[in-house]
Motif scaffolding. Structure first.
Motif, PDB file in Angstrom:
ATOM      1  N   LEU A   1       4.963  10.336   6.797  1.00 55.59           N
ATOM      2  CA  LEU A   1       3.612  10.182   7.303  1.00 55.59           C
ATOM      3  C   LEU A   1       3.518   9.016   8.283  1.00 55.59           C
ATOM      4  O   LEU A   1       2.913   9.137   9.358  1.00 55.59           O
ATOM      5  N   ARG A   2       4.109   7.903   7.908  1.00 58.69           N
ATOM      6  CA  ARG A   2       4.040   6.723   8.774  1.00 58.69           C
ATOM      7  C   ARG A   2       4.684   6.995  10.130  1.00 58.69           C
ATOM      8  O   ARG A   2       4.117   6.685  11.180  1.00 58.69           O
ATOM      9  N   LEU A   3       5.884   7.567  10.132  1.00 59.12           N
ATOM     10  CA  LEU A   3       6.598   7.784  11.389  1.00 59.12           C
ATOM     11  C   LEU A   3       5.940   8.875  12.233  1.00 59.12           C
ATOM     12  O   LEU A   3       5.863   8.758  13.459  1.00 59.12           O
ATOM     13  N   LEU A   4       5.477   9.939  11.580  1.00 57.18           N
ATOM     14  CA  LEU A   4       4.826  11.010  12.324  1.00 57.18           C
ATOM     15  C   LEU A   4       3.540  10.522  12.990  1.00 57.18           C
ATOM     16  O   LEU A   4       3.290  10.798  14.174  1.00 57.18           O
ATOM     17  N   LEU A   5       2.722   9.786  12.249  1.00 56.37           N
ATOM     18  CA  LEU A   5       1.481   9.280  12.816  1.00 56.37           C
ATOM     19  C   LEU A   5       1.761   8.293  13.947  1.00 56.37           C
ATOM     20  O   LEU A   5       1.075   8.296  14.976  1.00 56.37           O
ATOM     21  N   ALA A   6       2.772   7.446  13.753  1.00 57.04           N
ATOM     22  CA  ALA A   6       3.134   6.502  14.808  1.00 57.04           C
ATOM     23  C   ALA A   6       3.631   7.237  16.049  1.00 57.04           C
ATOM     24  O   ALA A   6       3.298   6.864  17.186  1.00 57.04           O
ATOM     25  N   ALA A   7       4.431   8.280  15.857  1.00 58.49           N
ATOM     26  CA  ALA A   7       4.946   9.044  16.995  1.00 58.49           C
ATOM     27  C   ALA A   7       3.808   9.700  17.772  1.00 58.49           C
ATOM     28  O   ALA A   7       3.793   9.676  19.012  1.00 58.49           O
TER      29      ALA A   7
ATOM     30  N   ILE B   1      -5.117   9.800   4.898  1.00 56.81           N
ATOM     31  CA  ILE B   1      -5.860   8.560   5.156  1.00 56.81           C
ATOM     32  C   ILE B   1      -5.053   7.346   4.713  1.00 56.81           C
ATOM     33  O   ILE B   1      -4.980   6.335   5.420  1.00 56.81           O
ATOM     34  N   ALA B   2      -4.440   7.455   3.535  1.00 58.65           N
ATOM     35  CA  ALA B   2      -3.609   6.357   3.055  1.00 58.65           C
ATOM     36  C   ALA B   2      -2.411   6.130   3.977  1.00 58.65           C
ATOM     37  O   ALA B   2      -2.033   4.982   4.267  1.00 58.65           O
ATOM     38  N   GLY B   3      -1.809   7.218   4.466  1.00 58.98           N
ATOM     39  CA  GLY B   3      -0.697   7.086   5.407  1.00 58.98           C
ATOM     40  C   GLY B   3      -1.124   6.416   6.698  1.00 58.98           C
ATOM     41  O   GLY B   3      -0.384   5.602   7.268  1.00 58.98           O
ATOM     42  N   ALA B   4      -2.337   6.743   7.162  1.00 56.37           N
ATOM     43  CA  ALA B   4      -2.856   6.095   8.368  1.00 56.37           C
ATOM     44  C   ALA B   4      -3.061   4.599   8.131  1.00 56.37           C
ATOM     45  O   ALA B   4      -2.812   3.773   9.020  1.00 56.37           O
TER      46      ALA B   4
ATOM     47  N   VAL C   1       0.833  -1.194   0.000  1.00 53.95           N
ATOM     48  CA  VAL C   1       0.000   0.000   0.000  1.00 53.95           C
ATOM     49  C   VAL C   1       0.872   1.250   0.000  1.00 53.95           C
ATOM     50  O   VAL C   1       0.602   2.230  -0.706  1.00 53.95           O
ATOM     51  N   ALA C   2       1.950   1.213   0.796  1.00 55.75           N
ATOM     52  CA  ALA C   2       2.869   2.352   0.855  1.00 55.75           C
ATOM     53  C   ALA C   2       3.472   2.635  -0.518  1.00 55.75           C
ATOM     54  O   ALA C   2       3.585   3.794  -0.939  1.00 55.75           O
ATOM     55  N   LYS C   3       3.850   1.576  -1.218  1.00 55.64           N
ATOM     56  CA  LYS C   3       4.460   1.775  -2.541  1.00 55.64           C
ATOM     57  C   LYS C   3       3.479   2.418  -3.511  1.00 55.64           C
ATOM     58  O   LYS C   3       3.881   3.233  -4.362  1.00 55.64           O
ATOM     59  N   GLN C   4       2.210   2.095  -3.398  1.00 55.45           N
ATOM     60  CA  GLN C   4       1.198   2.704  -4.254  1.00 55.45           C
ATOM     61  C   GLN C   4       0.996   4.186  -3.929  1.00 55.45           C
ATOM     62  O   GLN C   4       0.527   4.950  -4.765  1.00 55.45           O
ATOM     63  N   LEU C   5       1.357   4.576  -2.711  1.00 52.33           N
ATOM     64  CA  LEU C   5       1.236   5.974  -2.296  1.00 52.33           C
ATOM     65  C   LEU C   5       2.388   6.830  -2.817  1.00 52.33           C
ATOM     66  O   LEU C   5       2.328   8.059  -2.779  1.00 52.33           O
ATOM     67  N   PHE C   6       3.431   6.178  -3.327  1.00 57.08           N
ATOM     68  CA  PHE C   6       4.614   6.899  -3.801  1.00 57.08           C
ATOM     69  C   PHE C   6       4.277   7.910  -4.903  1.00 57.08           C
ATOM     70  O   PHE C   6       4.920   8.957  -5.011  1.00 57.08           O
ATOM     71  N   THR C   7       3.295   7.600  -5.733  1.00 56.56           N
ATOM     72  CA  THR C   7       2.971   8.502  -6.841  1.00 56.56           C
ATOM     73  C   THR C   7       2.439   9.845  -6.354  1.00 56.56           C
ATOM     74  O   THR C   7       2.518  10.847  -7.075  1.00 56.56           O
ATOM     75  N   GLN C   8       1.896   9.887  -5.139  1.00 54.93           N
ATOM     76  CA  GLN C   8       1.354  11.125  -4.591  1.00 54.93           C
ATOM     77  C   GLN C   8       2.286  11.790  -3.589  1.00 54.93           C
ATOM     78  O   GLN C   8       2.471  12.997  -3.613  1.00 54.93           O
ATOM     79  N   ALA C   9       2.857  10.986  -2.686  1.00 55.87           N
ATOM     80  CA  ALA C   9       3.669  11.552  -1.612  1.00 55.87           C
ATOM     81  C   ALA C   9       5.148  11.231  -1.745  1.00 55.87           C
ATOM     82  O   ALA C   9       5.964  11.781  -0.994  1.00 55.87           O
ATOM     83  N   GLY C  10       5.504  10.354  -2.688  1.00 54.82           N
ATOM     84  CA  GLY C  10       6.898   9.959  -2.800  1.00 54.82           C
ATOM     85  C   GLY C  10       7.292   8.988  -1.709  1.00 54.82           C
ATOM     86  O   GLY C  10       6.578   8.821  -0.702  1.00 54.82           O
ATOM     87  N   ALA C  11       8.447   8.346  -1.865  1.00 61.77           N
ATOM     88  CA  ALA C  11       8.907   7.384  -0.874  1.00 61.77           C
ATOM     89  C   ALA C  11       9.183   8.059   0.465  1.00 61.77           C
ATOM     90  O   ALA C  11       8.752   7.595   1.523  1.00 61.77           O
ATOM     91  N   ALA C  12       9.905   9.179   0.437  1.00 61.52           N
ATOM     92  CA  ALA C  12      10.245   9.877   1.676  1.00 61.52           C
ATOM     93  C   ALA C  12       9.006  10.467   2.332  1.00 61.52           C
ATOM     94  O   ALA C  12       8.879  10.462   3.567  1.00 61.52           O
TER      95      ALA C  12
END
Length: 303
Positions: free
Chosen positions: A65-71, A225-228, A49-60
């Motif tokens: 998003l993942r680390l910020l939401l987890a923090a 939402i995708a990052g969550a 799912v994360a890889k599919q999000l790359f087209t909008q938010a990029g890998a970084a």
């Protein structure tokens, strides 16, 4: 806090209370082996799912998003104190920075090469921790089998993109460091408080890269939402499942099941991302899986 260290797999920190435990109770009736396998599937689906999000938010941007939401979630759950000595802060910072670097390099790897190939190469990190320092010839054979598998993986059918391989190897080094630093973190902090603070350092490391690559897209509701969803699939669900499973099965059995991650990643890449591997590359993946299972199964018990 329970620190789980299995030969050949990463240490994972699982809280005794809070949302993770509540989620785990819902899976109490499921056989423990199925819980572990479901957790492995969840992690790799999250990566897809994360890889599919790359087209909008990029890998970084996706990592950020993942680390910020987890923090944010961990800080709200554990509410850690900031009154710590310098050495403890150094351990927390080191752990968090390695965690952030591991995620950044791994997501860059799957940007360039198939998910199954990236996870297979990255798995050399925990496998190296399991076999390095051992003087038994059998452990040397497992290491050679894994190395042969990765060599085959990178050379078949024209090989893999070099940047992806290098990023995956960097992620493997970070994963090994993550395992080693987790023990120090566990000895200096309690519950999930140290992990919550460490996640802040990891998010801080990723943030400049994420902002530079994604900019204001990080604030887009759809991207959030995708990052969550990525955070849920990659962290909350698998950790809940693993916690419940570890109450019922020996750690070594858990480690053997976790060794299936490269194969599951290859299947997730095939089904969700349409990333096909050459037959010889599938052989390479199973060489690494076999090496990890062997290293876990034959390792001497800790005393």
């Amino acid at each position: 806090m329970v620190t789980v260290h299995i030969e050949g797999v990463p240490e994972r920190r699982l809280g005794r209370s809070g949302p993770v435990t509540l989620a785990a109770k819902a899976f109490g009736a499921i056989p423990p082996t199925a819980l572990v396998l479901l957790g492995v599937v969840s992690v790799q689906v999250g990566a897809a799912v994360a890889k599919q999000l790359f087209t909008q938010a990029g890998a970084a941007g996706t990592v950020t998003l993942r680390l910020l939401l987890a923090a944010v979630v961990l800080l709200l759950v554990w509410r850690p104190s900031l009154r710590l000595d310098r050495r403890t802060y150094a351990v927390i910072a080191g752990y968090g920075l390695v965690l952030g670097a591991m995620n950044l390099t791994f997501y860059q790897a799957i940007k360039h090469i198939p998910l199954g190939a990236a996870v297979t190469i990255e798995f050399l990190g925990p496998l190296a921790v399991a076999v390095l320092g051992s003087r038994r010839w059998l452990d040397g054979l497992w290491a050679l089998l894994a190395a042969a598998g990765v060599l085959l993986l990178t050379r078949v059918d024209g090989g893999l993109a070099l940047p992806g391989v290098l990023f995956a190897l960097a992620a493997a080094v970070c994963w090994a460091g993550y395992i080693l630093l987790a023990a120090a973190l566990g000895s200096r902090t309690s519950d999930g408080k140290g992990l919550a603070l460490a996640m802040v350092f990891g998010a801080a490391l990723a943030l400049p890269f994420g902002v530079a690559e994604a900019g204001t897209m990080l604030l887009d509701p759809v991207v959030l939402i995708a990052g969550a969803a990525v955070a849920l699939l990659s962290s909350v669900i698998p950790y809940s499942l693993e916690l419940e499973a570890l109450r019922k099965i020996p750690p070594r059995v858990f480690g053997i099941l976790m060794s299936l991650e490269p194969a599951v990643a290859a299947l997730a890449g095939l089904i969700l991302l349409h990333e096909s591997l050459h037959p010889a590359q599938w052989v390479a993946v199973f060489c690494v899986v076999l090496a990890s299972v062997g290293a876990t199964r034959t390792a001497r018990p800790e005393v």
